[in-house]
Design an enzyme around this catalytic site. Structure first.
Site, short mmCIF file in Angstrom:
data_model
loop_
_atom_site.label_atom_id
_atom_site.label_comp_id
_atom_site.label_asym_id
_atom_site.label_seq_id
_atom_site.Cartn_x
_atom_site.Cartn_y
_atom_site.Cartn_z
N HIS A 285 0.80 -1.23 0.00
CA HIS A 285 0.00 0.00 0.00
C HIS A 285 0.83 1.28 0.00
O HIS A 285 0.28 2.37 -0.09
CB HIS A 285 -0.95 0.02 1.20
C1 UD1 Z 1 -1.86 5.23 6.17
C2 UD1 Z 1 -0.53 5.62 6.82
C3 UD1 Z 1 0.47 4.48 6.66
C4 UD1 Z 1 -0.10 3.18 7.16
C5 UD1 Z 1 -1.41 2.89 6.41
C6 UD1 Z 1 -2.06 1.60 6.85
C7 UD1 Z 1 -0.03 8.03 6.78
C8 UD1 Z 1 0.88 9.05 6.22
N1 UD1 Z 1 0.04 6.80 6.23
O1 UD1 Z 1 -1.63 5.15 4.77
O2 UD1 Z 1 1.63 4.79 7.42
O3 UD1 Z 1 0.83 2.12 6.94
O4 UD1 Z 1 -2.30 3.98 6.69
O5 UD1 Z 1 -3.14 1.29 6.02
O6 UD1 Z 1 -0.76 8.33 7.69
N2 UD1 Z 1 -9.00 4.87 2.04
C9 UD1 Z 1 -10.23 4.24 2.07
N3 UD1 Z 1 -10.75 3.90 3.29
C10 UD1 Z 1 -10.11 4.20 4.45
C11 UD1 Z 1 -8.88 4.87 4.40
C12 UD1 Z 1 -8.33 5.18 3.21
O7 UD1 Z 1 -10.83 3.97 1.06
O8 UD1 Z 1 -10.65 3.88 5.51
C13 UD1 Z 1 -8.41 5.22 0.74
C14 UD1 Z 1 -8.72 6.61 0.33
O9 UD1 Z 1 -8.86 6.65 -1.04
C15 UD1 Z 1 -7.46 7.35 0.73
C16 UD1 Z 1 -6.37 6.31 0.52
O10 UD1 Z 1 -7.00 5.07 0.84
O11 UD1 Z 1 -7.28 8.50 -0.02
C17 UD1 Z 1 -5.17 6.53 1.39
O12 UD1 Z 1 -5.54 6.57 2.77
P1 UD1 Z 1 -4.66 7.40 3.85
O13 UD1 Z 1 -5.22 7.25 5.20
O14 UD1 Z 1 -4.44 8.76 3.37
O15 UD1 Z 1 -3.25 6.70 3.82
P2 UD1 Z 1 -2.85 5.17 3.73
O16 UD1 Z 1 -2.30 4.93 2.39
O17 UD1 Z 1 -3.95 4.25 4.20
#
Ligand code: UD1
Length: 369
Positions: free
Chosen positions: A209
Site C-alpha cells: 500500500h
Molecule cells: C496510512 C498511513 C500508513 C499506514 C497505512 C495503513 C499516513 C501518512 N500513512 O496510509 O503509514 O501504513 O495507513 O493502512 O498516515 N481509504 C479508504 N478507506 C479508508 C482509508 C483510506 O478507502 O478507511 C483510501 C482513500 O482513497 C485514501 C487512501 O485510501 O485517499 C489513502 O488513505 P490514507 O489514510 O491517506 O493513507 P494510507 O495509504 O492508508
C-alpha cells in the site's frame, strides 16, 4: 477526574492502543480516566470498525471524522479538530498518548504540545532515514516534540541517543503490537480462512500500500509481474488496500491478477483473519511496517519491497529481508524459502506480550500528578 487521552487514526494504530487500554483497565489505582479519540483517518467496516469489534476496543469517546485527503489537508483537519476538543476539556487532559507514524499521530502531537499538555509517543525512535516517506517525517517531527519516548526495538534507543535526546525522556517498553498478536493468536488459529479461500497446501501472502510502490505505475507493474511469477510456484493471497485497488484498476493491472487462478485477490482483512493467514503462510511479501514485525515474531519468512526499513531488528534478528525493487533477488529468496534454507529468526527483547504493562507502569509513574 482528569483524562488521559489515547489517539487512534489509522488501521495500524488500533492494535497498538488496544492492549494498553486493557492493561490500564486492570489497575485499580488509576490517577486519571483513559479516554479514546479516533480521528477517522481510516473509516468504515474494513479499515476501522472490524478492528474495534475484534480487538475489544471501547467505542471512541470522541470521533473526529476527518476522512481522506492530501497530507496537508488531512493533517490540518485533525490538528484543528483535536485542538478544539483539548481546549473544551479546559485543563482536564492529564496527558496525550500518540502511537506509530501516521498523519493523525503528528497532528495530535502538535495540538497537545502547543497547549502544553504532556505528550508520549509510543513506538518512538524508529528511523528509515528516508525523508521521501511521509511516515518518516511524522516520526521525526513527533519524537522532537514528545515528552516521553516509548521505544519498541533496540534501534529506537540508538537513534534517539544519536539525535541527542536526553536519556530520561526515553523508555524501552518493547512492542505492544506483539501483545495484541499473543492475545489473539489462538482465536485467529481457530479460524479456517484457508478453507474459505479454497487454499490447498502452501501459500504466499502479499500486502502492498505504500505510495512509493502503488502510486508509481512502473513500480506497481513490476510488483504485479513479480506476484504473478510467485504464483507459478505457490498460490498467492493478496488482501488489497483501497488505494492499491484503485491504482491497479486505473492502470489496467487488476485483471492479470484477478484472472490468475493461482492468485486470490481479496478485500482488506480483519485483524484475526489477517493473523490466521499470516501465521499459516510459507512466506509474506509486504511493504507494511507491522507485518515485518509480526512475521519476525511468528518466524514466517518476510520479503520487504522497500529500499529500507525503520525496523532493522526484523532483518538482523528476525526473518525479514529488504529486497526493494530487486525482484531477481526476491525470486531467489522465494526459492530458498521453498527449499527450507532461508534464515530463521531469534526472539527480540520486549516482544513478549507484556509491553502494555510496561507502558502502563511508565505512564502511571510519570504522570501520576
Ligand atoms: C496510512 C498511513 C500508513 C499506514 C497505512 C495503513 C499516513 C501518512 N500513512 O496510509 O503509514 O501504513 O495507513 O493502512 O498516515 N481509504 C479508504 N478507506 C479508508 C482509508 C483510506 O478507502 O478507511 C483510501 C482513500 O482513497 C485514501 C487512501 O485510501 O485517499 C489513502 O488513505 P490514507 O489514510 O491517506 O493513507 P494510507 O495509504 O492508508
Amino acid at each position: 477526574m482528569r483524562k488521559l487521552i489515547f489517539v487512534v487514526g489509522a488501521r495500524p494504530n488500533f492494535m497498538k492502543v488496544a492492549p494498553v487500554l486493557r492493561a490500564l483497565n486492570t489497575r485499580g489505582d488509576l490517577p486519571w480516566h483513559p479516554w479514546l479519540v479516533h480521528t477517522g483517518q481510516h473509516y468504515g467496516e474494513q479499515m476501522s470498525d472490524i478492528f474495534f469489534e475484534q480487538l475489544g476496543l471501547p467505542a471512541p469517546d470522541v470521533y473526529l471524522g476527518v476522512g481522506s485527503g492530501t497530507h496537508g489537508a488531512q493533517t490540518a483537519r485533525v490538528l484543528e479538530s483535536f485542538e478544539r476538543h483539548l481546549m473544551e476539556l479546559n485543563g482536564g487532559a492529564a496527558g496525550v498518548v500518540v502511537v506509530g507514524d501516521v498523519n493523525s499521530t503528528l497532528a495530535c502531537a502538535l495540538a497537545a504540545t502547543k497547549l502544553q499538555i504532556p505528550m508520549a509517543h509510543l513506538e518512538a525512535g524508529l528511523r528509515s532515514f528516508d525523508r521521501s516517506m511521509p511516515e518518516e517525517i511524522n516520526r521525526v517531527a513527533t519524537d522532537a516534540i514528545s515528552d516521553l519516548l516509548l521505544v519498541s526495538e533496540p534501534a529506537g534507543e540508538t537513534n534517539l541517543q544519536n539525535e541527542g535526546v536526553p536519556g530520561e525522556r526515553v523508555r524501552y517498553v518493547g512492542n505492544v503490537m506483539i501483545d495484541t498478536l499473543c492475545w489473539e493468536l489462538e482465536r485467529a488459529r481457530n479460524l479456517n480462512i484457508k478453507r474459505e479461500l479454497g487454499l490447498n497446501g502452501r501459500y504466499a501472502m502479499a500486502t502492498m500500500h505504500r505510495p512509493s510502490n502503488v502510486d508509481d505505475q512502473q513500480r506497481l507493474t513490476q510488483i504485479v509481474e513479480f506476484l504473478n511469477k510467485i504464483s507459478k510456484r505457490l498460490t498467492l493471497v493478496f488482501p488489497v488496500h483501497p488505494r492499491s485497488r484503485a491504482r491497479m484498476a486505473e492502470w489496467g493491472l487488476h485483471d492479470s491478477l484477478a484472472e490468475n487462478c493461482a492468485v486470490r485477490l481479496i478485500d482488506p482483512l480483519g485483524y484475526r483473519e489477517n493473523l490466521n493467514l499470516m501465521a499459516g503462510a510459507t512466506l509474506v511479501i509486504t511493504d507494511s511496517g507491522g507485518l515485518q514485525e509480526e512475521t519476525t515474531f511468528l518466524g514466517v519468512p518476510c520479503l520487504t519491497v522497500r529500499p529500507n526499513t525503520e525496523r532493522p531488528v526484523t532483518v538482523s534478528q528476525g526473518t525479514n529481508t529488504v529486497v526493494d525493487g530487486n525482484f531477481d533477488l526476491a525470486m531467489n529468496l522465494v526459492e530458498s524459502i521453498l527449499a527450507g534454507s532461508y534464515k530463521s529468526g531469534s526472539p527480540v527483547p520486549g516482544w513478549d506480550g507484556k509491553a502494555a504493562e510496561r507502558v502502563s507502569d511508565v505512564l502511571i509513574n510519570e504522570w501520576r500528578n
